[in-house]
Design a protein around this motif. Sequence first.
Motif, mmCIF file in Angstrom:
data_model
loop_
_atom_site.group_PDB
_atom_site.id
_atom_site.type_symbol
_atom_site.label_atom_id
_atom_site.label_comp_id
_atom_site.label_asym_id
_atom_site.label_seq_id
_atom_site.Cartn_x
_atom_site.Cartn_y
_atom_site.Cartn_z
ATOM 1 N N PRO A 68 93.540 -81.626 -75.343
ATOM 2 C CA PRO A 68 92.870 -80.847 -74.299
ATOM 3 C C PRO A 68 92.174 -79.623 -74.897
ATOM 4 C CG PRO A 68 95.095 -81.432 -73.638
ATOM 5 C CD PRO A 68 94.982 -81.770 -75.087
ATOM 6 N N SER A 69 91.065 -79.236 -74.282
ATOM 7 C CA SER A 69 90.319 -78.086 -74.807
ATOM 8 C C SER A 69 89.878 -77.193 -73.658
ATOM 9 C CB SER A 69 89.100 -78.546 -75.602
ATOM 10 O OG SER A 69 88.189 -79.223 -74.752
ATOM 11 N N LEU A 70 89.535 -75.936 -73.996
ATOM 12 C CA LEU A 70 89.073 -74.966 -73.020
ATOM 13 C C LEU A 70 87.560 -74.855 -73.048
ATOM 14 C CD1 LEU A 70 91.471 -71.869 -73.313
ATOM 15 C CD2 LEU A 70 91.606 -73.799 -71.740
ATOM 16 N N THR A 71 86.994 -74.615 -71.868
ATOM 17 C CA THR A 71 85.588 -74.244 -71.779
ATOM 18 C C THR A 71 85.499 -72.941 -70.995
ATOM 19 O OG1 THR A 71 85.288 -75.551 -69.760
ATOM 20 C CG2 THR A 71 84.761 -76.627 -71.863
ATOM 21 N N TYR A 72 84.531 -72.096 -71.386
ATOM 22 C CA TYR A 72 84.303 -70.813 -70.730
ATOM 23 C C TYR A 72 82.874 -70.771 -70.213
ATOM 24 C CZ TYR A 72 88.487 -68.822 -73.010
ATOM 25 O OH TYR A 72 89.767 -68.547 -73.424
ATOM 26 N N PRO A 73 82.625 -70.071 -69.100
ATOM 27 C CA PRO A 73 81.240 -69.793 -68.730
ATOM 28 C C PRO A 73 80.550 -69.070 -69.886
ATOM 29 C CG PRO A 73 82.737 -69.115 -66.979
ATOM 30 C CD PRO A 73 83.588 -69.447 -68.167
ATOM 31 N N GLU A 108 105.828 -64.550 -83.645
ATOM 32 C CA GLU A 108 104.980 -65.223 -82.661
ATOM 33 C C GLU A 108 105.195 -64.639 -81.266
ATOM 34 O OE1 GLU A 108 108.909 -67.312 -82.107
ATOM 35 O OE2 GLU A 108 107.825 -66.294 -83.721
ATOM 36 N N ILE A 109 104.183 -64.787 -80.407
ATOM 37 C CA ILE A 109 104.351 -64.447 -78.991
ATOM 38 C C ILE A 109 105.106 -65.592 -78.326
ATOM 39 C CG2 ILE A 109 103.169 -63.966 -76.813
ATOM 40 C CD1 ILE A 109 100.835 -62.873 -78.434
ATOM 41 N N ARG A 110 106.194 -65.274 -77.692
ATOM 42 C CA ARG A 110 107.000 -66.321 -77.071
ATOM 43 C C ARG A 110 106.271 -66.933 -75.877
ATOM 44 N NH1 ARG A 110 112.837 -63.260 -77.788
ATOM 45 N NH2 ARG A 110 113.442 -64.431 -79.647
ATOM 46 N N PRO A 111 106.580 -68.195 -75.541
ATOM 47 C CA PRO A 111 105.929 -68.845 -74.395
ATOM 48 C C PRO A 111 106.088 -68.009 -73.130
ATOM 49 C CG PRO A 111 107.143 -70.455 -75.671
ATOM 50 C CD PRO A 111 107.500 -69.117 -76.242
ATOM 51 N N TRP A 112 104.964 -67.764 -72.447
ATOM 52 C CA TRP A 112 104.988 -66.815 -71.327
ATOM 53 C C TRP A 112 104.530 -67.414 -70.006
ATOM 54 C CZ3 TRP A 112 99.859 -65.984 -69.746
ATOM 55 C CH2 TRP A 112 98.868 -66.266 -70.696
ATOM 56 N N SER A 113 104.415 -68.733 -69.934
ATOM 57 C CA SER A 113 103.948 -69.344 -68.680
ATOM 58 C C SER A 113 104.950 -69.137 -67.548
ATOM 59 C CB SER A 113 103.666 -70.833 -68.874
ATOM 60 O OG SER A 113 104.830 -71.529 -69.296
ATOM 61 N N GLY A 114 106.257 -69.162 -67.864
ATOM 62 C CA GLY A 114 107.259 -68.914 -66.828
ATOM 63 C C GLY A 114 107.199 -67.487 -66.322
ATOM 64 N N ALA A 115 107.045 -66.537 -67.242
ATOM 65 C CA ALA A 115 106.924 -65.137 -66.845
ATOM 66 C C ALA A 115 105.711 -64.930 -65.949
ATOM 67 C CB ALA A 115 106.817 -64.255 -68.089
ATOM 68 N N PHE A 116 104.618 -65.644 -66.232
ATOM 69 C CA PHE A 116 103.402 -65.498 -65.432
ATOM 70 C C PHE A 116 103.645 -65.925 -63.982
ATOM 71 C CE2 PHE A 116 99.412 -67.361 -63.764
ATOM 72 C CZ PHE A 116 98.639 -66.213 -63.742
ATOM 73 N N ILE A 117 104.278 -67.078 -63.780
ATOM 74 C CA ILE A 117 104.531 -67.566 -62.422
ATOM 75 C C ILE A 117 105.450 -66.601 -61.671
ATOM 76 C CG2 ILE A 117 105.668 -69.371 -61.068
ATOM 77 C CD1 ILE A 117 102.962 -70.260 -62.034
ATOM 78 N N VAL A 118 106.515 -66.137 -62.327
ATOM 79 C CA VAL A 118 107.442 -65.235 -61.648
ATOM 80 C C VAL A 118 106.774 -63.884 -61.383
ATOM 81 C CG1 VAL A 118 109.697 -64.112 -61.754
ATOM 82 C CG2 VAL A 118 109.426 -66.425 -62.648
ATOM 83 N N ASN A 211 99.614 -69.179 -70.298
ATOM 84 C CA ASN A 211 99.942 -69.751 -71.608
ATOM 85 C C ASN A 211 99.450 -71.187 -71.749
ATOM 86 O OD1 ASN A 211 100.997 -69.430 -74.207
ATOM 87 N ND2 ASN A 211 102.961 -70.333 -73.639
ATOM 88 N N VAL A 212 98.335 -71.509 -71.114
ATOM 89 C CA VAL A 212 97.683 -72.808 -71.299
ATOM 90 C C VAL A 212 96.609 -72.602 -72.355
ATOM 91 C CG1 VAL A 212 96.388 -74.678 -70.232
ATOM 92 C CG2 VAL A 212 98.137 -73.463 -68.909
ATOM 93 N N LEU A 213 96.878 -73.118 -73.563
ATOM 94 C CA LEU A 213 96.007 -72.873 -74.715
ATOM 95 C C LEU A 213 95.782 -71.365 -74.890
ATOM 96 C CD1 LEU A 213 93.464 -75.834 -74.368
ATOM 97 C CD2 LEU A 213 95.579 -75.708 -75.702
#
Length: 245
Positions: A68-73, A108-118, A211-213
Amino acid sequence: MPYFLLSIVLLVNGCALLKQGEMPAITADDNVSPSFAVPNVRDRMLYLARQEWELFGRPEVNYDIEPPSLTYPSEASHGHETLPPFFSRIFMYWYAVTDLPIIGHEGEIRPWSGAFIVWLARSAGVPESDLPSTVLHWDYIEHVMSAGSEDRFVSHDISTYAPKPGDIICTPRGEAFIQSIHNYNDLRRGAYHCDLVVAQRPGELDVIGGNVLDAVTLAHIKLDGAGKVLPTKTRPWSLAIEQRN
């Protein structure tokens, strides 16, 4: 009269009025209503998710290609977790929900997707009793799976429920763990990723997650004819968390 003298006179007269009781203070018994519509918790979560996505430059992830890859405007700046303006946001998400260090043993920066949702939930006014503070998705997934039918958040097998904006959808992650999860009843402690549903159209959801890509990212998730999420190899969605209030 000079302007500064007039200002002093008005200030003194105003204080005198207050002392004489001619301008009564508002008390807790007064029935005061706002002159505008106050967004509810669900709307605040949606607004905050879109706000953070905008700040990261509106990246979109394509799960239909490998990897999977990211695209930006073209006009947008490219947000990344290691750049100072964006790391400051991640720092805010993280320490709003935990005292654990955000930097791991290898720097490293630890995975933060859970922190984002909370962080979205807590910032929108969701109490700890409805969604506990944690940086691990499983902690709040387990809490919701044991919740009663009258609680704000209720879990569903992803194959039996059509998510709507304000709901959260979750998937196991990591190839070995994914292979061990065959259905909703197999869910257990392990690595997960969850996104907030922010929009719904026929055949498609928009979801935003952290924390998606290495960014706050939007994805388009395909639905079947009944509005149920279609799991993919990259995102084998297993759980939907309905927000009822």
